[in-house]
Design a protein around this motif. Structure first.
Motif: not given
Length: 215
Positions: A178-184, A166-169, A205-215, A155-159
């Motif tokens: 969980v694998n987390v990736y930044d916008v790049s 990040w709160t991910i349902p 540690a700092f505010a981030e944007t990006g995506s996460a993959v749950l598996h 399941q994929e999640y975009t922040q």
């Protein structure tokens, strides 16, 4: 194997990997903290993963910084463990490693899911042929529901807004890795928690944007 200065607290982590026939496996295991880990009391900043190579017995030992050192920033986090073993699909999971303990075996703290892993099928003797039953009716919705229970899809999640938490349902029947990736698209580390059976909380540690993959 010591990776830290003597003034930094450490915990000895060990592990051993064997095939089902007890043959030692070869490969590497890495332990990644958050992207930036600061220990003000020891004047140390850690920014890279610790990577170990299995010896001829399929074993390793490594000294790692505990995940609960007072004054450390971030204060709540976990190691992202990446196993890359010869002949085995890569596996990624997270562990907590509190200080003040003796040597810890990775087999005692690594998460295990009944829906993931490598299995060795063993065929038994063939039984007598039974009578043919009546044909059943199964809808595509029922097949999709059965597949989702037996082998949940990632399941994929975009922040889109920058947040340090990040709160991910999710709808998986277990605590997902969980694998987390930044916008790049670069993989980044964070502390992973499971506040409810259907929610994952990732802290940075700092505010981030990006995506996460749950598996």
């Amino acid at each position: 194997m010591t990776l830290t200065p003597p003034e930094v607290p450490t915990v000895r982590l060990r592990g051993r990997y064997l095939a089902p026939d007890k043959t030692p496996l070869a490969g590497t295991v890495s332990f990644a903290p958050p992207s930036v880990l600061t220990l003000p009391a020891s004047d140390v900043i850690s920014t890279t993963a610790a990577k170990v190579t299995l010896d001829s017995m399929g074993a390793f030992e490594v000294d790692l910084i505990p995940t609960d050192v007072p004054g450390m920033s971030p204060s709540r986090w976990s190691y992202q463990v990446t196993e890359k073993l010869k002949g085995v699909p890569p596996r990624i999971f997270h562990i907590m490693l509190p200080g003040g303990t003796g040597p810890v075996d990775l087999a005692d703290i690594a998460p295990v899911s009944p829906y993931a892993g490598n299995y060795l099928p063993v065929a038994g003797p063939q039984g007598a042929k039974g009578d043919q039953g009546e044909p059943g009716e199964v809808t595509s919705e029922q097949l999709d529901a059965l597949e989702a229970r037996v082998a949940p899809r990632p399941q994929e999640y975009t922040q889109t807004s920058a947040l340090a938490e990040w709160t991910i349902p999710h709808t998986m029947p277990y605590r997902p890795a969980v694998n987390v990736y930044d916008v790049s698209g670069r993989e980044i580390g964070g502390s992973v928690e499971y506040p409810t059976p259907t929610t994952v909380l990732v802290r940075f540690a700092f505010a981030e944007t990006g995506s996460a993959v749950l598996h």
